[in-house]
Design an enzyme around this catalytic site. Structure first.
Site, PDB file in Angstrom:
ATOM      1  N   HIS A   1      40.957  36.649  49.113  1.00 26.23           N
ATOM      2  CA  HIS A   1      42.110  37.566  49.526  1.00 26.23           C
ATOM      3  C   HIS A   1      41.272  38.820  50.071  1.00 26.23           C
ATOM      4  CE1 HIS A   1      45.268  35.973  46.552  1.00 26.23           C
ATOM      5  NE2 HIS A   1      44.760  34.882  47.207  1.00 26.23           N
TER       6      HIS A   1
ATOM      7  N   GLU B   1      41.735  41.993  49.199  1.00 25.56           N
ATOM      8  CA  GLU B   1      41.165  42.775  48.112  1.00 25.56           C
ATOM      9  C   GLU B   1      39.802  42.355  47.631  1.00 25.56           C
ATOM     10  OE1 GLU B   1      45.573  42.394  47.392  1.00 25.56           O
ATOM     11  OE2 GLU B   1      44.083  41.138  48.123  1.00 25.56           O
TER      12      GLU B   1
ATOM     13  N   CYS C   1      47.999  40.246  43.902  1.00 25.52           N
ATOM     14  CA  CYS C   1      48.181  39.347  43.030  1.00 25.52           C
ATOM     15  C   CYS C   1      47.617  39.703  41.621  1.00 25.52           C
ATOM     16  CB  CYS C   1      47.894  38.142  43.473  1.00 25.52           C
ATOM     17  SG  CYS C   1      46.220  37.741  43.722  1.00 25.52           S
TER      18      CYS C   1
ATOM     19  N   CYS D   1      43.740  39.583  42.007  1.00 21.61           N
ATOM     20  CA  CYS D   1      43.288  40.809  42.715  1.00 21.61           C
ATOM     21  C   CYS D   1      43.493  41.989  41.800  1.00 21.61           C
ATOM     22  CB  CYS D   1      43.990  41.006  43.913  1.00 21.61           C
ATOM     23  SG  CYS D   1      43.566  39.572  45.201  1.00 21.61           S
TER      24      CYS D   1
END
Length: 166
Positions: free
Chosen positions: A56, A58, A86, A89
């Site tokens: 992801h 992040e 999410c 993260c």
């Protein structure tokens, strides 16, 4: 004429990362980490490219920032991300001790910084994150909705629609 505030300036840079993700066929989410006025980490979604469910925006930005500072503690940093993080993260943000999170669009299906869950400020965890929600939120949401609109049209076999300026 109103000058953009600092958060908007940095979020525009995160939006550029999101656009890079979209150009690669990835869900267009972008992130940057700023430390003392300088970008020390950046990332965009690369799950499809890397065949990695943890890739992801992040997570990639956090890894880059930790390398830049040579520390897993990202103190005095702000994470700018175009979509609410999410659970994975948000957990990484807490573990990295990032004190400030700025995100654009809320994620009503998987957001873990206030929408579905709030890991970023859970009372039982040893670190709290100060969130700033909705910076360029409409723009961030539009990038995502356009990506998915085009993807749905492609799956349905429709010719790509163009919008003014394309």
């Amino acid at each position: 004429m109103k000058l953009p505030d600092e958060d908007e300036v940095w979020m525009r840079k995160a939006l550029r990362e999101a656009e890079a993700a979209g150009a690669e066929g990835e869900v267009p989410v972008g992130a940057i980490i700023v430390h003392k006025g300088r970008i020390i980490g950046r990332g965009h979604n690369q799950r499809e490219t890397l065949h990695d469910p943890t890739a992801h925006a992040e997570m990639i930005a956090i890894t880059a920032a930790a390398g830049e500072l040579a520390s897993w503690r990202l103190l005095e940093c702000t994470l700018y991300v175009t979509l609410e993080p999410c659970a994975m993260c948000a957990g990484a943000i807490v573990l990295a001790r990032i004190p400030r999170l700025v995100y654009g669009a809320k994620d009503p299906k998987a957001g873990a910084c206030g929408s579905v869950l709030d890991i970023s400020n859970h009372e039982r965890l040893n670190h709290r994150v100060t969130p700033v929600v909705g910076v360029l939120g409409e723009e961030c949401a539009h990038v995502l909705s356009e990506f998915f609109r085009k993807r749905r049209a492609a799956l349905a076999g429709e010719p790509p629609a163009t919008s003014p300026g394309e």
